[in-house]
Design a protein around this motif. Structure first.
Motif, mmCIF file in Angstrom:
data_model
loop_
_atom_site.group_PDB
_atom_site.id
_atom_site.type_symbol
_atom_site.label_atom_id
_atom_site.label_comp_id
_atom_site.label_asym_id
_atom_site.label_seq_id
_atom_site.Cartn_x
_atom_site.Cartn_y
_atom_site.Cartn_z
ATOM 1 N N PHE A 89 -6.335 13.123 -0.157
ATOM 2 C CA PHE A 89 -5.275 12.135 -0.285
ATOM 3 C C PHE A 89 -5.721 11.021 -1.205
ATOM 4 O O PHE A 89 -6.889 10.943 -1.594
ATOM 5 N N SER A 90 -4.782 10.167 -1.558
ATOM 6 C CA SER A 90 -5.092 9.044 -2.441
ATOM 7 C C SER A 90 -4.204 7.867 -2.089
ATOM 8 O O SER A 90 -3.201 8.010 -1.393
ATOM 9 N N GLY A 91 -4.614 6.707 -2.604
ATOM 10 C CA GLY A 91 -3.842 5.492 -2.419
ATOM 11 C C GLY A 91 -3.710 4.771 -3.743
ATOM 12 O O GLY A 91 -4.356 5.133 -4.723
ATOM 13 N N PRO A 118 0.821 -1.210 0.000
ATOM 14 C CA PRO A 118 0.000 0.000 0.000
ATOM 15 C C PRO A 118 0.862 1.269 0.000
ATOM 16 O O PRO A 118 1.859 1.336 0.711
ATOM 17 N N ILE A 119 0.443 2.218 -0.819
ATOM 18 C CA ILE A 119 1.142 3.498 -0.922
ATOM 19 C C ILE A 119 0.094 4.606 -0.838
ATOM 20 O O ILE A 119 -0.947 4.528 -1.490
ATOM 21 N N VAL A 120 0.361 5.622 -0.030
ATOM 22 C CA VAL A 120 -0.551 6.764 0.078
ATOM 23 C C VAL A 120 0.203 8.053 -0.201
ATOM 24 O O VAL A 120 1.423 8.116 -0.052
ATOM 25 N N SER A 121 -0.549 9.071 -0.600
ATOM 26 C CA SER A 121 0.044 10.394 -0.784
ATOM 27 C C SER A 121 -0.995 11.457 -0.445
ATOM 28 O O SER A 121 -2.196 11.247 -0.616
ATOM 29 N N ILE A 122 -0.498 12.566 0.049
ATOM 30 C CA ILE A 122 -1.357 13.721 0.334
ATOM 31 C C ILE A 122 -1.412 14.538 -0.948
ATOM 32 O O ILE A 122 -0.388 14.994 -1.454
ATOM 33 N N VAL A 123 -2.614 14.696 -1.486
ATOM 34 C CA VAL A 123 -2.808 15.344 -2.785
ATOM 35 C C VAL A 123 -2.902 16.854 -2.637
ATOM 36 O O VAL A 123 -2.315 17.613 -3.411
#
Length: 128
Positions: free
Chosen positions: A62-64, A39-44
């Motif tokens: 955010f997204s994954g 799993p990878i997440v980022s703050i958009v």
């Protein structure tokens, strides 16, 4: 004649099983799958790293890397939120000063992402 039939069956199944493809799990979220991606997440969007806000609220999106992921958030050293499917969170009534927003994602299998964060400040009091 029976021993010849047994030999024939033995050879048939040996050849059949040796030609079978190697089993590869089809579940993309299975860590045993050779194509597994953790799993990878980022703050958009939201405050930028080091930004000073002039309001006591902020919206983070955010997204994954998987559509069915869940997310949890935390502000500073407070408790983590529960796992949510929403791709945004609004933080209201933040105190003046420095803050850090944390985000973590989770697959439906329970595998969790690394924690990502953004630090920012709130200076919402105007005047002396």
């Amino acid at each position: 004649m029976v021993p010849i039939a047994r030999l024939f069956l033995f050879l048939f199944f040996t050849l059949f099983l040796s030609c079978a493809e190697e089993f590869v799990p089809e579940n993309a979220l299975d860590p045993d799958n050779p194509d597994y991606v953790p799993p990878i997440v980022s703050i958009v969007s939201g405050p930028a790293e080091g930004e000073t806000l002039s309001t006591e609220s902020a919206v983070f999106t955010f997204s994954g890397n998987e559509e069915s992921m869940l997310f949890r958030t935390r502000l500073d050293s407070n408790y983590w939120s529960g796992w949510i499917s929403s791709l945004s969170v609004t933080l209201d009534y933040m105190d003046e000063g420095d803050h850090t927003f944390y985000l973590q994602g989770e697959y439906t299998t329970g595998d969790t992402s690394e924690i990502v964060s953004i630090s920012f400040s709130v200076d919402a009091v105007s005047g002396p």
